[in-house]
Design a protein around this motif. Structure first.
Motif, PDB file in Angstrom:
ATOM      1  N   LYS A 142      45.888  39.808  38.088  1.00 60.34           N
ATOM      2  CA  LYS A 142      45.402  39.586  39.457  1.00 60.34           C
ATOM      3  C   LYS A 142      46.323  40.226  40.488  1.00 60.34           C
ATOM      4  CE  LYS A 142      42.749  35.342  38.689  1.00 60.34           C
ATOM      5  NZ  LYS A 142      42.638  33.875  38.972  1.00 60.34           N
ATOM      6  N   MET A 146      45.133  42.963  43.127  1.00 57.70           N
ATOM      7  CA  MET A 146      45.284  42.704  44.562  1.00 57.70           C
ATOM      8  C   MET A 146      45.992  43.866  45.248  1.00 57.70           C
ATOM      9  SD  MET A 146      46.299  38.681  44.131  1.00 57.70           S
ATOM     10  CE  MET A 146      47.531  38.785  45.417  1.00 57.70           C
ATOM     11  N   GLN A 149      43.718  46.882  45.584  1.00 51.88           N
ATOM     12  CA  GLN A 149      42.715  46.684  46.626  1.00 51.88           C
ATOM     13  C   GLN A 149      43.318  46.890  48.012  1.00 51.88           C
ATOM     14  OE1 GLN A 149      39.528  46.320  46.151  1.00 51.88           O
ATOM     15  NE2 GLN A 149      39.079  46.194  48.345  1.00 51.88           N
ATOM     16  N   CYS A 150      44.550  46.369  48.220  1.00 56.73           N
ATOM     17  CA  CYS A 150      45.220  46.558  49.517  1.00 56.73           C
ATOM     18  C   CYS A 150      45.509  48.034  49.770  1.00 56.73           C
ATOM     19  CB  CYS A 150      46.523  45.752  49.556  1.00 56.73           C
ATOM     20  SG  CYS A 150      46.284  43.956  49.588  1.00 56.73           S
ATOM     21  N   ASP A 196      48.374  41.260  53.937  1.00 60.30           N
ATOM     22  CA  ASP A 196      47.157  40.967  53.159  1.00 60.30           C
ATOM     23  C   ASP A 196      47.514  40.523  51.745  1.00 60.30           C
ATOM     24  OD1 ASP A 196      45.591  41.601  55.298  1.00 60.30           O
ATOM     25  OD2 ASP A 196      45.092  43.630  54.616  1.00 60.30           O
ATOM     26  N   PHE A 197      48.470  41.216  51.129  1.00 58.70           N
ATOM     27  CA  PHE A 197      48.881  40.886  49.766  1.00 58.70           C
ATOM     28  C   PHE A 197      49.510  39.494  49.723  1.00 58.70           C
ATOM     29  CE2 PHE A 197      52.115  41.000  46.358  1.00 58.70           C
ATOM     30  CZ  PHE A 197      51.285  41.238  45.273  1.00 58.70           C
ATOM     31  N   LYS A 199      49.100  36.924  51.706  1.00 58.76           N
ATOM     32  CA  LYS A 199      48.127  35.846  51.931  1.00 58.76           C
ATOM     33  C   LYS A 199      47.312  35.525  50.680  1.00 58.76           C
ATOM     34  CE  LYS A 199      47.464  36.437  56.920  1.00 58.76           C
ATOM     35  NZ  LYS A 199      46.505  36.817  57.995  1.00 58.76           N
ATOM     36  N   GLN A 200      47.211  36.497  49.767  1.00 50.82           N
ATOM     37  CA  GLN A 200      46.449  36.269  48.541  1.00 50.82           C
ATOM     38  C   GLN A 200      47.291  35.669  47.418  1.00 50.82           C
ATOM     39  OE1 GLN A 200      43.621  39.578  47.481  1.00 50.82           O
ATOM     40  NE2 GLN A 200      44.543  40.588  49.252  1.00 50.82           N
ATOM     41  N   PRO A 202      49.037  33.036  45.269  1.00 49.34           N
ATOM     42  CA  PRO A 202      48.829  31.593  45.107  1.00 49.34           C
ATOM     43  C   PRO A 202      49.990  30.788  45.699  1.00 49.34           C
ATOM     44  CG  PRO A 202      48.309  32.754  43.071  1.00 49.34           C
ATOM     45  CD  PRO A 202      48.931  33.772  43.996  1.00 49.34           C
TER      46      PRO A 202
END
Length: 373
Positions: A142, A146, A149-150, A196-197, A199-200, A202
């Protein structure tokens, strides 16, 4: 460690002098255990001073700060004890953070193990095979997804960046401003990627808003430098952003940066390149860097440490699987995070130098780097 007038004398840099066994602590008068933070002190005062500095502790004295410090009062009045520590000569800049102490102990253990195995030849017992449990495997996958995607979102924003001017005229003010705008806009995109990374990750949103901001403000430049090293091309000694934009040291200088900051960036990038890390290792290092409990203004240290630990454990297991014969790789990678602290300090000096050149940073960078325009 005291002169004839009873005043503490700071010892010179270098190995600590050999103790005779009858020295007393310069703070409380107890039997001294060594030279700590540049002054002779006992183990208790050393630990108390370190914890107080790291945690920015606030104490109050019931006697208006007039307590005489000795072995009894050192437990009764912490405010006067801390004051006496500073008066005795203990230096706050010599205090190591919890993370630095852990890395130092780990490196010492690894060095001792290496020395022991190199001098004593014994049959090597079969080592336990390291494995990633399903949760760790899922977490790593994950993290990598992530990050990709960023990065993809940033690549799509590439047309928004001010074009790098083709003119070579170093005296043209407009050309210099275009180069500076080009670099700052790339930095803004990098900051947005990092936020952004984070905030994702966990647990990150479980933190208070104040702790989220404290972690991001201090880790952002270090993660930017990690990402920069990831894009270093040793063949041409340059760094590539957004797949198409490559810059050497001279390009960084043309944008207004100083070689005192540029050279350490390239040296760090070369060192990271020599480790040959993959995407998973970079992603785990970045997550570990974000959840650093010893950052300034962090309030819930315990929660931040608990959030960091799974990434540390996953990185250790991952490295043992990928590099089973390199027992020093894990501490070497963590020591790179310590190097980033030094680079972060150099970056602060660079930001100050830009302000002297009347180069105004965009609002987002000013906020994240605490620049008061």
């Amino acid at each position: 460690c005291n002169n004839k007038n009873g005043q503490p004398v700071k010892r010179k840099k270098g190995p600590a002098p050999k103790m005779l066994g009858n020295e007393v602590c310069s703070v409380c008068g107890d039997k001294a255990s060594g030279f700590h933070y540049n002054v002779l002190s006992c183990e208790g005062c050393k630990g108390f001073f370190r914890r107080s500095v790291i945690k920015s502790a606030q104490y109050s004295c019931k006697n208006n700060g007039r307590c005489e410090m000795d072995m009894y009062m050192r437990r009764k009045c912490q405010q006067c004890r801390l004051r006496k520590c500073r008066e005795a000569g203990m230096l706050e800049q010599c205090v190591l953070s919890e993370e630095q102490i852990r890395l130092k102990k780990m490196k010492k253990q690894q060095d001792e193990e290496t020395a022991r195995t190199s001098t004593v030849v014994t049959p090597t017992p079969p080592q336990e095979v390291a494995t990633l449990d399903p949760q760790q495997q899922d977490m790593i996958e994950k993290l990598v997804a992530m990050q990709k995607q960023c990065n993809k979102r940033s690549f799509l924003d590439r047309p928004k960046v001010t074009p790098w001017p083709q003119s070579q005229d170093l005296q043209n003010r407009e050309v210099r401003q275009q180069r500076f705008a080009h670099f700052t806009e790339l930095a803004i995109m990098s900051v947005q990627e990092i936020v952004d990374f984070a905030k994702q990750l966990p647990g990150f949103l479980e933190l208070t808003r104040e702790d989220q901001i404290a972690l991001l403000k201090t880790s952002t430049i270090e993660i930017m430098l990690l990402e920069t090293s990831r894009r270093y091309n040793p063949a041409i000694d340059s760094i590539t952003f957004l797949k198409d934009f490559s810059y050497n040291k001279e390009d960084f200088a043309k944008a207004g940066l100083q070689f005192e900051f540029i050279n350490p960036i390239f040296e760090f990038s070369k060192g990271m390149n020599d480790l040959h890390l993959d995407e998973a290792e970079y992603a785990l290092l970045i997550a570990i860097n974000i959840f650093s409990a010893d950052r300034p203004n962090v309030q819930d240290h315990d929660l931040v440490e608990r959030l960091q630990q799974p990434y540390v454990d996953a990185l250790r297991s991952y490295i043992m699987i990928k590099r089973p014969n390199d027992h020093l790789m894990f501490p070497r990678m963590l020591m790179k995070l310590v190097s980033l602290r030094t680079l972060s300090s150099v970056h602060s000096e660079q930001v100050f130098a830009l302000r002297l050149q009347d180069k105004k940073l965009p609002p987002l960078l000013s906020e994240i780097w605490d620049v008061n325009e």
